[in-house]
Design a protein around this motif. Structure first.
Motif, PDB file in Angstrom:
ATOM      1  N   MET A  69      31.623  37.243  43.604  1.00  0.00           N
ATOM      2  CA  MET A  69      31.960  35.786  42.672  1.00  0.00           C
ATOM      3  C   MET A  69      31.771  36.403  41.260  1.00  0.00           C
ATOM      4  SD  MET A  69      32.870  32.408  44.976  1.00  0.00           S
ATOM      5  CE  MET A  69      31.175  32.617  46.361  1.00  0.00           C
ATOM      6  N   LEU A  70      30.218  36.222  41.768  1.00  0.00           N
ATOM      7  CA  LEU A  70      29.044  36.414  40.191  1.00  0.00           C
ATOM      8  C   LEU A  70      29.660  37.412  39.639  1.00  0.00           C
ATOM      9  CD1 LEU A  70      27.175  35.923  39.038  1.00  0.00           C
ATOM     10  CD2 LEU A  70      25.334  36.509  39.911  1.00  0.00           C
ATOM     11  N   LYS A  71      29.723  39.093  39.999  1.00  0.00           N
ATOM     12  CA  LYS A  71      30.267  40.398  40.081  1.00  0.00           C
ATOM     13  C   LYS A  71      31.258  40.128  38.691  1.00  0.00           C
ATOM     14  CE  LYS A  71      26.948  42.836  42.527  1.00  0.00           C
ATOM     15  NZ  LYS A  71      27.297  44.182  43.601  1.00  0.00           N
ATOM     16  N   ILE A  72      32.120  38.847  38.885  1.00  0.00           N
ATOM     17  CA  ILE A  72      33.511  38.895  37.856  1.00  0.00           C
ATOM     18  C   ILE A  72      33.040  38.902  36.442  1.00  0.00           C
ATOM     19  CG2 ILE A  72      34.555  38.729  40.305  1.00  0.00           C
ATOM     20  CD1 ILE A  72      35.172  36.050  38.826  1.00  0.00           C
ATOM     21  N   MET A  73      31.857  37.985  37.051  1.00  0.00           N
ATOM     22  CA  MET A  73      31.964  37.582  35.169  1.00  0.00           C
ATOM     23  C   MET A  73      30.780  38.727  34.289  1.00  0.00           C
ATOM     24  SD  MET A  73      32.329  34.897  35.286  1.00  0.00           S
ATOM     25  CE  MET A  73      33.632  34.461  36.759  1.00  0.00           C
ATOM     26  N   LYS A  74      31.580  38.225  32.844  1.00  0.00           N
ATOM     27  CA  LYS A  74      31.346  39.804  32.301  1.00  0.00           C
ATOM     28  C   LYS A  74      29.885  39.507  31.937  1.00  0.00           C
ATOM     29  CE  LYS A  74      32.046  42.668  27.467  1.00  0.00           C
ATOM     30  NZ  LYS A  74      33.611  42.152  26.872  1.00  0.00           N
ATOM     31  N   PRO A  75      28.512  40.544  31.948  1.00  0.00           N
ATOM     32  CA  PRO A  75      27.564  40.527  31.936  1.00  0.00           C
ATOM     33  C   PRO A  75      26.846  40.029  30.442  1.00  0.00           C
ATOM     34  CG  PRO A  75      27.639  42.210  32.904  1.00  0.00           C
ATOM     35  CD  PRO A  75      28.828  42.372  32.530  1.00  0.00           C
TER      36      PRO A  75
END
Length: 372
Positions: free
Chosen positions: A225-231
């Motif tokens: 879930m976290l990795k779908i966010m653009k860093p």
């Protein structure tokens, strides 16, 4: 006086048509003329279709019979002038705007032109419903055997012959892709990890979100879930890590999302095993809330000496059950009153300011205060 004149024009169709005739003599675009009349007389004075009928009739020098009236004819959205389509698309809710996109290329471009911005999108998923809250507007997709009940806010429920998750997700994905989002909240309340995993797989990648809250106890999919966010965009991370395997935290610390964040709040106890783990992974943050597995007197000294070296640090909260307030206060060099009960505040001087330690039974709150 102006209101009286406006009312006279509204109630006298002949005078109103004379106003339209005057507008045609100005050689202005039809939509600009319509807006001009609406501002002068009132936005409820005449439907655009009627205005268009008279405007075009006068422009073409047709018979100026003011008693003539246009035949009632409903136009489809795509048949209206582009200016009117634009006004309609701008005012419809995001779910309706999603439907508009598929009608033709013009409406698709208009829908994309009016991409929305939201302070908060809150998504609640259970085994039989998907709720999407866009700021103060709520959309609900509820399972009803092989169909889906759709409700907007407290309005009428509409039955759609489609799977609730498929229908809800198709709308949600378009909203996520086409919107500017400050805070995205995922509340995943399903004990079936496979169901949750399938939901996550459908979400688009590289979402531009400033704050991401993942509220799901014991989720094995936290990192996904976290990795779908653009860093580059993500600044704040809030996790409910209860039930999350300990080994997942090392993976969390290694993600670009965590490394680029400014504020991290991990809601759990037993998260940080040692001061070394804290200093290695949290030194770049402005703000963090974590739990300590065990915290000894020497740890509070290490934390006191480490925080001034963190260039971005503003404040933190370190949770620790049955905190030893008196021992920590004395270790920090404070004069702890004998017999004192409850919280205790100590100020530790540093270069250009001080660290404010608020010692509590359930943890320690620390703020950096700078001299101005």
């Amino acid at each position: 006086m102006l209101q009286e004149r406006s009312d006279i024009l509204k109630n006298d169709r002949r005078l109103l048509k004379a106003c339209i005739l005057y507008e045609t003599l100005q050689n202005k675009p039809i939509f600009e003329s319509y807006i001009s009349v609406c501002k002068a007389v009132g936005h409820d004075v005449m439907e655009y279709g009627d205005f268009e009928y008279w405007y075009l009739k006068f422009c073409n020098n047709q018979n100026l019979d003011f008693e003539d009236e246009p035949k009632s004819e409903q136009k489809k959205l795509e048949q209206l002038p582009v200016e009117i389509q634009d006004m309609i698309v701008q005012r419809v809710d995001p779910i309706e705007r999603n439907s508009v996109r598929s009608m033709n290329s013009t409406l698709k471009s208009l829908a994309e032109k009016h991409n929305s911005s939201y302070e908060k999108i809150d998504i609640f998923l259970s085994i039989d419903s998907l709720n999407i809250s866009l700021d103060n507007k709520r959309f609900e997709f509820v399972k009803n055997q092989n169909s889906c009940l759709v409700q907007i806010d407290n309005g009428e429920k509409v039955l759609e012959k489609e799977d609730f998750l498929k229908l809800g997700m198709s709308n949600l994905i378009r909203i996520l892709i086409s919107s500017k989002i400050n805070t995205l909240i995922l509340r995943l309340y399903s004990h079936e990890e496979k169901f949750t995993s399938n939901f996550i797989k459908r979400l688009p990648n590289q979402l531009e979100v400033k704050s991401f809250n993942i509220l799901k106890r014991g989720s094995q999919n936290m990192l996904k879930m976290l990795k779908i966010m653009k860093p580059e965009t993500l600044k704040t991370i809030l996790l409910d890590s209860r039930g999350t395997p300990e080994e997942h935290f090392n993976e969390l610390f290694a993600t670009e999302q965590f490394k680029n964040a400014k504020r991290v709040n991990i809601q759990s106890f037993g998260m940080v095993q040692s001061f070394e783990e804290l200093s290695e992974n949290f030194q770049h943050l402005k703000q963090f809330n974590v739990g300590f597995e065990t915290m000894e007197v020497e740890d509070i000294i290490k934390i006191r000496d480490w925080l001034p070296l963190c260039p971005n640090f503003k404040k933190c909260c370190i949770e620790k059950k049955r905190n030893r307030v008196a021992e920590f206060a004395e270790a920090l060099g404070a004069q702890f009153p004998e017999g004192h009960q409850g919280n205790f505040i100590h100020r530790h001087q540093i270069a250009n300011g001080y660290l404010k330690f608020q010692l509590e039974r359930d943890g320690v709150k620390i703020k950096r205060k700078l001299n101005i």
